[in-house]
Write an enzyme that holds these catalytic residues in place. Structure first.
Site, PDB file in Angstrom:
ATOM      1  N   ASP A 295     -15.834   7.213  32.234  1.00 49.82           N
ATOM      2  CA  ASP A 295     -16.097   6.378  31.059  1.00 49.82           C
ATOM      3  C   ASP A 295     -15.501   7.007  29.804  1.00 49.82           C
ATOM      4  O   ASP A 295     -16.080   7.917  29.217  1.00 49.82           O
ATOM      5  CB  ASP A 295     -17.609   6.184  30.892  1.00 49.82           C
ATOM      6  CG  ASP A 295     -17.967   5.224  29.774  1.00 49.82           C
ATOM      7  OD1 ASP A 295     -17.046   4.669  29.138  1.00 49.82           O
ATOM      8  OD2 ASP A 295     -19.161   5.027  29.523  1.00 49.82           O
TER       9      ASP A 295
ATOM     10  N   ASP B 230     -12.232   2.223  25.595  1.00 51.31           N
ATOM     11  CA  ASP B 230     -13.461   2.263  26.367  1.00 51.31           C
ATOM     12  C   ASP B 230     -13.236   1.696  27.763  1.00 51.31           C
ATOM     13  O   ASP B 230     -13.194   0.484  27.949  1.00 51.31           O
ATOM     14  CB  ASP B 230     -14.557   1.471  25.643  1.00 51.31           C
ATOM     15  CG  ASP B 230     -15.914   1.585  26.323  1.00 51.31           C
ATOM     16  OD1 ASP B 230     -16.044   2.393  27.256  1.00 51.31           O
ATOM     17  OD2 ASP B 230     -16.843   0.871  25.906  1.00 51.31           O
TER      18      ASP B 230
END
Length: 455
Positions: A310, A114
Site C-alpha cells: 500500500d 495510492d
C-alpha cells in the site's frame, strides 16, 4: 490506503443536504475506527442544466482530437510505458506525490499516489462547498458527467447496492480512516501523458470532482488522490481498457526522497525480478496473500499474516500480535547495546537514542537485524527482505525510530500493510495481466529507459 465498500444510503436530491451527510460521517467516525478508505456512492441528484444534445457531444469521443493519438495506439502495440517522476519522502514529508496534467488546456496537479484505493479525484470548483488548502487552483470540471449506469460507477458500489435515483450522473463519497473525506461527482476529462518513446497521449478518463472535503488527522496540502488500485475506476485500468497500456504498474521510491512511478511493462527485465503470485483469496488489493515473519534469518513463529502492498501508507503496519512479538525481539537484540529508549521522542511509537544524536541510518543500522516476510507459491517460497533502512528513520531529534507500527491500534485488525518505508530503493511491480507482484533492488534516483525505445 486500502478501502472497502459500504452500503448505500439514500439522500434527497439537493446540495443543501451535504452538511447533514457530514454530520452522519462524523457520527460514524466516533464509532468505527479503520485505516481504510470507505467508498460510498450517494445518489445526490447534483442538478444539471445541460441539454441532451450537449450531453451527446460530451461523450462523442474518448480522446481529444490529436494526430498523435492514432500513432500512439500503433506504437503501443510494440510496448511502451508512461513514466512519472515522484516527489516526497517517508520522513519528514510523510507522503509521495506525482504531477498529473488534466483538462483543456492541461493544468498541473499534485496527487498522492495510492495503490490501496481506486478512485482518482481532484479538489474541484463546482463550486467548492469546502476545500482544503491546495498547491494549485481548484480543478474546473468538464461538463462530461459519468452516468450512473456506467460500469465505472457500478464497480464502486457493493453488489446489489447500485441504485440510480438520478441516472444522468454518478455521485461519490470517499471517507478515509483518519477522518478525512471527499464528496463529489464523477466526470470525464482529458489527461495529458507522454509515452517513454516520446509520443503524446490525450485520453478521456473518469475522475472525481471533489467539491466538499474534510481534512483528516494526517492532512497535508494536496490537489487530490491518484488511485492506483485494481478496480475499474483506477487510471491504470481505464488506460488498459482503452488498449493504451498494459495492465502493469510499478514504482521506485528513493530512500533519499523522490523516485518514479510507471504504467506498462517495458521498464524492467522480468527475468531479474523476484515474483510472487497475487492472492486469489483477497482480490481487492495488491496482496501476495499470507506471510511468515522472519527475524535475523530465523522464523518468529508468526505465520498467516495477511499482507497488502500500500503506497498510500507511509509506514508498515503489523497486527497487534505480530507487532508485539517483533518489538520484543528487537528490544532483546538491543540489550547491552548503547541504545536506550527515547520516551520523550513522540515522532513514532518506539524510538531509541544513542550517546550522541545520529545523523543518518549508517550510524545505527549495525545495531539492527534484517526482517523478512516469506510468501508461499505452491512449493516455492519467496522472501521479501526488510533491511534496517526499510523499517527505520532518524527523527529530527537525532534518534532512531521504528517505522513499523501497530495496525490493530488504527483499526486494521488482522490486515498487515507493507508501506512506503519498506518499499524504498526497490522497484515494486504489480502485474495485473499475469496476477503477479515483483520486486528488485534499484537505483530509484535515476529514471529508467524503455527497453523498446531502440527496437
Amino acid at each position: 490506503m486500502t478501502h472497502f465498500i459500504n452500503p448505500q444510503h439514500p439522500f434527497n436530491s439537493t446540495i443543501k443536504f451535504i452538511r447533514s451527510i457530514h454530520n452522519n460521517i462524523t457520527d460514524m467516525r466516533k464509532g468505527e475506527v479503520g485505516f481504510v478508505l470507505v467508498v460510498v456512492f450517494l445518489l445526490l441528484g447534483f442538478s444539471s442544466a445541460s441539454t441532451d444534445d450537449k450531453y451527446q457531444k460530451w461523450r462523442k469521443s474518448m480522446f481529444s482530437p490529436d494526430s498523435t493519438t492514432t500513432s500512439s495506439l500503433l506504437i503501443n502495440r510494440a510496448g511502451s510505458s508512461i513514466l512519472f517522476p515522484v516527489h516526497g519522502n517517508v520522513y519528514p514529508t510523510g507522503y509521495y506525490n506525482v504531477t498529473l496534467f488534466v483538462g483543456q488546456p492541461a493544468k498541473p496537479y499534485f496527487l498522492d499516489l495510492d495503490t490501496g484505493s481506486d478512485l482518482t479525484w481532484l479538489q474541484c470548483d463546482a463550486p467548492c462547498v469546502q476545500c482544503t488548502p491546495a498547491p494549485h487552483p481548484l480543478y474546473r470540471p468538464s461538463n462530461d458527467l459519468v452516468i450512473c449506469k456506467d460500469p465505472i460507477c457500478e464497480s464502486l458500489h457493493a453488489p446489489g447496492e447500485h441504485k440510480c435515483e438520478n441516472p444522468e450522473q454518478c455521485d461519490y463519497e470517499v471517507e478515509y480512516a483518519d477522518g478525512g473525506s471527499s464528496l463529489g461527482v464523477l466526470v470525464r476529462d482529458v489527461f495529458a501523458f507522454n509515452y517513454t518513446n516520446g509520443v503524446r497521449l490525450n485520453p478521456r478518463l473518469a475522475l472525481g470532482c471533489g467539491y466538499d472535503q474534510l481534512p483528516g488527522t494526517s492532512y497535508h496540502p494536496l490537489d487530490g488522490i491518484l488511485g492506483l488500485g485494481r478496480g475499474k475506476s483506477s487510471v491504470l485500468s481505464q488506460l488498459h481498457n482503452q488498449n493504451l497500456v498494459r495492465n502493469v504498474i510499478g514504482h521506485c521510491l528513493s530512500g533519499q526522497g523522490g523516485g518514479y512511478l510507471f504504467f506498462g511493462d517495458d521498464l524492467y527485465d522480468s527475468s531479474r525480478v523476484v515474483w510472487t503470485s497475487m492472492s486469489s483469496d483477497y482480490t481487492k488489493h495488491y496482496s501476495p496473500g499470507v506471510a511468515e515473519l522472519f527475524f535475523s534469518g530465523k522464523s518468529s513463529g508468526l505465520k498467516n499474516l495477511l499482507m497488502i502492498f500500500d503506497s498510500g501508507s507511509s509506514y508498515t503496519y503489523l497486527n497487534s500480535q505480530a507487532y508485539e512479538a517483533l518489538t520484543f525481539m528487537i528490544k532483546k537484540e538491543l540489550t547491552g547495546k548503547s541504545l536506550k529508549e527515547a520516551v520523550d521522542d513522540q515522532t513514532l511509537s518506539l524510538c531509541w537514542k544513542g550517546r550522541k544524536p545520529f545523523k543518518s541510518l549508517r550510524d545505527v543500522k549495525k545495531y539492527f537485524k534484517t526482517i523478512a516476510l516469506s510468501f508461499t507459491n505452491g512449493r516455492t517460497k519467496t522472501l521479501y527482505e526488510l533491511t534496517p533502512e526499510a523499517y527505520l528513520i532518524i527523527s529530527s531529534k537525532g534518534n532512531v525510530c521504528l517505522g513499523i507500527l501497530n495496525g490493530s491500534e488504527v483499526g486494521l485488525h488482522d490486515l498487515n500493510l507493507i508501506g512506503d518505508i519498506s518499499m524504498q530503493d526497490k522497484m515494486v511491480i504489480f502485474d495485473n495481466d499475469k496476477q503477479m507482484i515483483g520486486w528488485i533492488p534499484a537505483n530509484c534516483d535515476r529514471l529508467p529507459k524503455s527497453r523498446t525505445m531502440y527496437i
